[in-house]
Design a protein around this motif. Sequence first.
Motif, mmCIF file in Angstrom:
data_model
loop_
_atom_site.group_PDB
_atom_site.id
_atom_site.type_symbol
_atom_site.label_atom_id
_atom_site.label_comp_id
_atom_site.label_asym_id
_atom_site.label_seq_id
_atom_site.Cartn_x
_atom_site.Cartn_y
_atom_site.Cartn_z
ATOM 1 N N ARG B 4 37.803 33.850 47.108
ATOM 2 C CA ARG B 4 36.454 34.398 46.968
ATOM 3 C C ARG B 4 36.553 35.918 46.891
ATOM 4 N N THR B 6 34.286 39.392 46.762
ATOM 5 C CA THR B 6 32.961 39.979 46.951
ATOM 6 C C THR B 6 32.999 41.404 46.418
ATOM 7 N N MET B 8 30.828 44.851 45.875
ATOM 8 C CA MET B 8 29.616 45.585 46.260
ATOM 9 C C MET B 8 29.692 46.993 45.689
ATOM 10 N N GLY B 39 25.180 42.668 45.712
ATOM 11 C CA GLY B 39 26.467 42.639 45.020
ATOM 12 C C GLY B 39 26.699 41.280 44.415
ATOM 13 N N LYS B 40 27.933 41.047 43.983
ATOM 14 C CA LYS B 40 28.206 39.740 43.396
ATOM 15 C C LYS B 40 29.389 39.093 44.103
ATOM 16 N N VAL B 41 29.413 37.783 44.038
ATOM 17 C CA VAL B 41 30.498 37.029 44.632
ATOM 18 C C VAL B 41 31.067 36.115 43.550
ATOM 19 N N ILE B 42 32.381 36.083 43.468
ATOM 20 C CA ILE B 42 33.047 35.291 42.425
ATOM 21 C C ILE B 42 34.012 34.334 43.116
ATOM 22 N N GLU B 43 33.814 33.035 42.928
ATOM 23 C CA GLU B 43 34.710 32.041 43.518
ATOM 24 C C GLU B 43 35.659 31.531 42.447
ATOM 25 N N LEU B 44 36.943 31.645 42.740
ATOM 26 C CA LEU B 44 37.973 31.281 41.762
ATOM 27 C C LEU B 44 38.748 30.075 42.258
ATOM 28 N N ASP B 45 39.037 29.186 41.329
ATOM 29 C CA ASP B 45 39.852 28.008 41.586
ATOM 30 C C ASP B 45 41.203 28.269 40.920
ATOM 31 N N LEU B 46 42.242 28.436 41.711
ATOM 32 C CA LEU B 46 43.534 28.859 41.156
ATOM 33 C C LEU B 46 44.562 27.747 41.218
ATOM 34 N N MET B 61 43.236 40.868 39.153
ATOM 35 C CA MET B 61 42.034 40.489 38.380
ATOM 36 C C MET B 61 40.873 41.430 38.690
ATOM 37 N N LEU B 65 39.284 43.490 35.756
ATOM 38 C CA LEU B 65 38.064 42.919 35.172
ATOM 39 C C LEU B 65 36.888 42.811 36.132
ATOM 40 N N LEU B 66 37.148 42.280 37.330
ATOM 41 C CA LEU B 66 36.011 41.829 38.147
ATOM 42 C C LEU B 66 35.209 42.964 38.775
ATOM 43 N N ARG B 75 36.409 42.873 47.958
ATOM 44 C CA ARG B 75 37.113 42.261 49.089
ATOM 45 C C ARG B 75 37.591 40.893 48.612
#
Lengths: 79, 79
Positions: B4, B6, B8, B39-46, B61, B65-66, B75
Amino acid sequence: MKARVTVMLKNGVLDPQGEAVRHALGTLGFAGVEGVRQGKVIELDLAETDRSKAEADVKAMCEKLLANTVIESYRVEIL
Amino acid sequence: MKARVTVMLKNGVLDPQGEAVRHALGTLGFAGVEGVRQGKVIELDLAETDRSKAEADVKAMCEKLLANTVIESYRVEIL
Protein backbone atom coordinates in the motif's frame (compact mmCIF):
# COMPACT_ATOMS: atom_id res chain seq x y z
CA MET A 1 -7.33 14.72 17.57
CA LYS A 2 -6.36 13.42 14.15
CA ALA A 3 -8.32 10.96 12.04
CA ARG A 4 -7.49 9.23 8.80
CA VAL A 5 -10.18 8.03 6.39
CA THR A 6 -9.30 5.66 3.56
CA VAL A 7 -11.88 5.37 0.79
CA MET A 8 -11.53 2.59 -1.80
CA LEU A 9 -13.78 1.38 -4.59
CA LYS A 10 -15.56 -1.82 -3.56
CA ASN A 11 -14.37 -5.10 -5.00
CA GLY A 12 -15.99 -5.72 -8.34
CA VAL A 13 -16.33 -2.03 -9.16
CA LEU A 14 -14.23 -1.18 -12.21
CA ASP A 15 -11.27 1.04 -11.31
CA PRO A 16 -10.02 2.72 -14.51
CA GLN A 17 -7.55 4.90 -12.59
CA GLY A 18 -5.91 1.86 -11.02
CA GLU A 19 -5.89 0.11 -14.37
CA ALA A 20 -4.14 3.11 -15.95
CA VAL A 21 -1.49 3.03 -13.21
CA ARG A 22 -0.98 -0.72 -13.74
CA HIS A 23 -0.52 -0.19 -17.46
CA ALA A 24 1.86 2.73 -16.96
CA LEU A 25 3.99 0.68 -14.53
CA GLY A 26 4.24 -2.08 -17.14
CA THR A 27 5.32 0.46 -19.76
CA LEU A 28 8.03 1.72 -17.39
CA GLY A 29 9.41 -1.80 -17.10
CA PHE A 30 8.00 -2.85 -13.73
CA ALA A 31 7.04 -6.46 -14.32
CA GLY A 32 4.99 -8.52 -11.90
CA VAL A 33 2.39 -5.92 -11.02
CA GLU A 34 -0.76 -8.03 -11.08
CA GLY A 35 -3.32 -5.53 -9.94
CA VAL A 36 -3.65 -1.92 -8.84
CA ARG A 37 -6.53 -0.24 -7.02
CA GLN A 38 -6.47 3.47 -6.35
CA GLY A 39 -8.40 5.20 -3.64
CA LYS A 40 -8.22 8.36 -1.60
CA VAL A 41 -7.07 9.17 1.89
CA ILE A 42 -8.40 12.10 3.89
CA GLU A 43 -6.63 13.31 7.03
CA LEU A 44 -8.79 15.33 9.39
CA ASP A 45 -7.74 17.56 12.24
CA LEU A 46 -10.56 17.55 14.78
CA ALA A 47 -11.26 19.79 17.77
CA GLU A 48 -13.04 16.84 19.46
CA THR A 49 -10.92 15.22 22.18
CA ASP A 50 -13.11 12.21 23.01
CA ARG A 51 -11.92 9.26 20.95
CA SER A 52 -15.23 7.43 20.53
CA LYS A 53 -17.15 10.61 19.79
CA ALA A 54 -14.53 11.58 17.19
CA GLU A 55 -14.88 8.19 15.55
CA ALA A 56 -18.68 8.48 15.42
CA ASP A 57 -18.40 12.00 13.93
CA VAL A 58 -15.97 10.87 11.24
CA LYS A 59 -18.20 7.91 10.33
CA ALA A 60 -21.11 10.33 9.88
CA MET A 61 -18.90 12.52 7.66
CA CYS A 62 -18.06 9.48 5.53
CA GLU A 63 -21.71 8.52 5.12
CA LYS A 64 -22.75 12.05 4.23
CA LEU A 65 -19.87 13.37 2.16
CA LEU A 66 -16.53 11.60 2.03
CA ALA A 67 -17.54 8.26 0.51
CA ASN A 68 -20.14 7.22 -2.04
CA THR A 69 -21.25 4.12 -0.15
CA VAL A 70 -22.95 2.64 -3.21
CA ILE A 71 -19.60 1.95 -4.85
CA GLU A 72 -17.00 2.80 -2.20
CA SER A 73 -16.04 1.38 1.16
CA TYR A 74 -14.29 3.42 3.85
CA ARG A 75 -12.10 2.77 6.85
CA VAL A 76 -11.71 5.19 9.77
CA GLU A 77 -8.61 5.32 11.95
CA ILE A 78 -8.29 7.65 14.92
CA LEU A 79 -4.59 8.51 15.32
CA MET B 1 2.46 -9.86 -1.97
CA LYS B 2 0.39 -6.75 -1.39
CA ALA B 3 1.71 -3.23 -0.91
CA ARG B 4 0.00 0.00 0.00
CA VAL B 5 1.38 3.39 -1.01
CA THR B 6 0.02 6.56 0.58
CA VAL B 7 0.82 9.79 -1.25
CA MET B 8 0.15 13.12 0.48
CA LEU B 9 0.97 16.69 -0.44
CA LYS B 10 3.94 17.92 1.61
CA ASN B 11 3.28 20.28 4.49
CA GLY B 12 3.15 23.84 3.24
CA VAL B 13 1.86 22.88 -0.19
CA LEU B 14 -1.62 24.33 -0.73
CA ASP B 15 -4.28 21.60 -0.84
CA PRO B 16 -7.41 23.04 -2.51
CA GLN B 17 -9.15 19.64 -2.54
CA GLY B 18 -8.73 19.28 1.23
CA GLU B 19 -9.84 22.86 1.72
CA ALA B 20 -12.99 22.19 -0.33
CA VAL B 21 -13.78 19.15 1.83
CA ARG B 22 -13.26 21.19 5.01
CA HIS B 23 -15.63 23.85 3.74
CA ALA B 24 -18.24 21.29 2.66
CA LEU B 25 -18.11 19.59 6.07
CA GLY B 26 -18.73 22.97 7.73
CA THR B 27 -21.70 23.58 5.43
CA LEU B 28 -23.13 20.18 6.41
CA GLY B 29 -23.00 21.15 10.08
CA PHE B 30 -19.85 19.34 11.19
CA ALA B 31 -18.23 21.85 13.52
CA GLY B 32 -14.73 21.47 14.89
CA VAL B 33 -12.99 20.32 11.71
CA GLU B 34 -9.81 22.36 11.89
CA GLY B 35 -7.97 21.07 8.88
CA VAL B 36 -8.30 18.57 6.06
CA ARG B 37 -5.59 17.18 3.78
CA GLN B 38 -6.49 14.87 0.95
CA GLY B 39 -4.13 12.41 -0.67
CA LYS B 40 -4.27 9.19 -2.59
CA VAL B 41 -3.73 5.58 -1.69
CA ILE B 42 -2.58 2.96 -4.19
CA GLU B 43 -2.86 -0.76 -3.42
CA LEU B 44 -0.58 -2.96 -5.48
CA ASP B 45 -0.74 -6.70 -5.99
CA LEU B 46 2.81 -7.89 -6.67
CA ALA B 47 4.14 -11.18 -8.00
CA GLU B 48 7.35 -10.61 -5.98
CA THR B 49 7.49 -12.75 -2.82
CA ASP B 50 10.61 -11.32 -1.20
CA ARG B 51 9.57 -8.60 1.24
CA SER B 52 12.61 -6.33 1.00
CA LYS B 53 12.81 -6.62 -2.79
CA ALA B 54 9.09 -5.78 -3.04
CA GLU B 55 9.63 -2.71 -0.87
CA ALA B 56 12.56 -1.55 -3.04
CA ASP B 57 10.49 -2.07 -6.20
CA VAL B 58 7.55 -0.10 -4.84
CA LYS B 59 9.84 2.76 -3.76
CA ALA B 60 11.22 2.88 -7.31
CA MET B 61 7.63 2.97 -8.66
CA CYS B 62 6.87 5.91 -6.35
CA GLU B 63 9.93 7.85 -7.47
CA LYS B 64 9.23 7.24 -11.15
CA LEU B 65 5.44 7.41 -11.39
CA LEU B 66 3.24 7.31 -8.33
CA ALA B 67 4.36 10.44 -6.51
CA ASN B 68 5.54 13.84 -7.65
CA THR B 69 8.35 14.12 -5.11
CA VAL B 70 8.69 17.87 -5.61
CA ILE B 71 5.39 18.48 -3.86
CA GLU B 72 4.31 15.07 -2.53
CA SER B 73 5.65 12.68 0.08
CA TYR B 74 4.91 8.96 0.03
CA ARG B 75 4.83 6.10 2.50
CA VAL B 76 5.17 2.44 1.51
CA GLU B 77 3.69 -0.41 3.56
CA ILE B 78 4.15 -4.04 2.64
CA LEU B 79 1.09 -5.95 3.86
